[in-house]
Design a protein around this motif. Structure first.
Motif, short mmCIF file in Angstrom:
data_model
loop_
_atom_site.label_atom_id
_atom_site.label_comp_id
_atom_site.label_asym_id
_atom_site.label_seq_id
_atom_site.Cartn_x
_atom_site.Cartn_y
_atom_site.Cartn_z
N ILE A 243 91.08 30.45 -2.69
CA ILE A 243 89.64 30.29 -2.80
C ILE A 243 89.29 28.87 -2.40
O ILE A 243 89.82 27.91 -2.96
CB ILE A 243 89.16 30.58 -4.25
N ASP A 244 88.43 28.75 -1.41
CA ASP A 244 87.95 27.44 -0.95
C ASP A 244 86.58 27.17 -1.55
O ASP A 244 85.81 28.11 -1.78
CB ASP A 244 87.82 27.40 0.58
N ALA B 205 79.02 27.87 -1.96
CA ALA B 205 79.63 29.04 -2.58
C ALA B 205 81.14 29.00 -2.35
O ALA B 205 81.60 28.51 -1.32
CB ALA B 205 79.06 30.33 -2.00
N ASP B 206 81.89 29.52 -3.32
CA ASP B 206 83.33 29.65 -3.12
C ASP B 206 83.56 30.71 -2.05
O ASP B 206 82.80 31.67 -1.94
CB ASP B 206 84.01 30.10 -4.41
N VAL B 207 84.59 30.51 -1.24
CA VAL B 207 84.93 31.47 -0.19
C VAL B 207 86.31 32.02 -0.50
O VAL B 207 87.29 31.28 -0.59
CB VAL B 207 84.89 30.82 1.21
N PHE B 208 86.38 33.34 -0.68
CA PHE B 208 87.62 34.02 -1.01
C PHE B 208 88.31 34.44 0.28
O PHE B 208 87.67 34.97 1.19
CB PHE B 208 87.34 35.29 -1.83
N THR B 209 89.63 34.24 0.34
CA THR B 209 90.44 34.72 1.46
C THR B 209 91.39 35.78 0.95
O THR B 209 92.17 35.52 0.02
CB THR B 209 91.22 33.57 2.13
N VAL B 210 91.31 36.96 1.55
CA VAL B 210 92.12 38.10 1.14
C VAL B 210 93.00 38.51 2.32
O VAL B 210 92.51 38.68 3.43
CB VAL B 210 91.22 39.28 0.70
N ASP C 165 95.99 44.35 5.50
CA ASP C 165 96.23 44.75 6.88
C ASP C 165 95.56 43.76 7.83
O ASP C 165 96.05 43.50 8.91
CB ASP C 165 95.68 46.16 7.14
N ARG C 166 94.41 43.25 7.40
CA ARG C 166 93.69 42.20 8.13
C ARG C 166 93.31 41.13 7.13
O ARG C 166 93.20 41.39 5.93
CB ARG C 166 92.41 42.76 8.76
N THR C 167 93.09 39.92 7.62
CA THR C 167 92.62 38.84 6.76
C THR C 167 91.10 38.87 6.76
O THR C 167 90.47 38.97 7.81
CB THR C 167 93.12 37.47 7.26
N VAL C 168 90.53 38.80 5.58
CA VAL C 168 89.08 38.84 5.44
C VAL C 168 88.65 37.71 4.50
O VAL C 168 89.34 37.39 3.55
CB VAL C 168 88.59 40.22 4.94
N ARG C 169 87.50 37.11 4.83
CA ARG C 169 86.92 36.07 3.99
C ARG C 169 85.52 36.51 3.59
O ARG C 169 84.81 37.15 4.37
CB ARG C 169 86.85 34.75 4.74
#
Length: 166
Positions: free
Chosen positions: A115-116, A121-126, A129-133
């Motif tokens: 989490i950045d 706002a905090d930005v979540f990185t998941v 199968d693909r990377t999503v923010r």
């Protein structure tokens, strides 16, 4: 386990004081601490004040600007036992890291990797199968389940704000 509570953003003045960007919504908690970890090293606190949404601290062993400047960019951490007790529905950001992220329609997006915080706002990185923010927004209806280590967000709202890496 340690919890990050802030980041040293600059040396303040000539007496060794540092300016801290807090990662908590309760600045008064800083005044109740006697010690913190800075960059993995323990420091006793000899003074704390708040001003303009920032916390200013003096540490034992840091008595001038040069010593304070060495600490710039380092994180302040406390032991989990020093953290406030969470109420029902509350959680620490560190609790979310590693959770499986699901959409409300049941789709698994992957694991919450980090989490950045960019200010607005905090930005979540998941990663799955693909990377999503995606930004942490109230309208996503985030639900954290500590027992199953899962995070669920509204599928429709998620589709409006997410960004996939290609």
């Amino acid at each position: 386990m340690r919890i990050t509570i802030g980041e040293i953003v600059k040396a303040q003045g000539i007496a060794g004081e540092v300016k801290i960007k807090p990662y908590t919504d309760d600045l008064a908690r800083f005044g109740r601490l006697s010690a913190v970890m800075v960059g993995g090293c323990p420091f006793k606190i000899r003074g704390v004040r708040e001003r303009g949404g920032f916390v200013y601290m003096l540490f034992d062993g840091v008595f001038d600007r040069n010593a304070a400047e060495v600490l710039v960019g380092r994180m302040l951490e406390i032991d989990r036992s020093q953290a406030k007790k969470t109420e029902n529905g509350e959680y620490f950001v560190v609790d979310l890291i590693g959770c499986d992220v699901y959409l409300s329609d049941g789709r698994l997006m992957g694991k919450l990797e980090y989490i950045d915080n960019f200010g607005s706002a905090d930005v979540f990185t998941v990663r799955g199968d693909r990377t999503v923010r995606f930004p942490f927004l109230k309208r996503l209806g985030l639900v954290y389940d500590a027992d199953s280590r899962t995070v669920t967000v509204d599928a429709e709202k998620f589709g409006e704000v997410c960004c996939y890496d290609d």
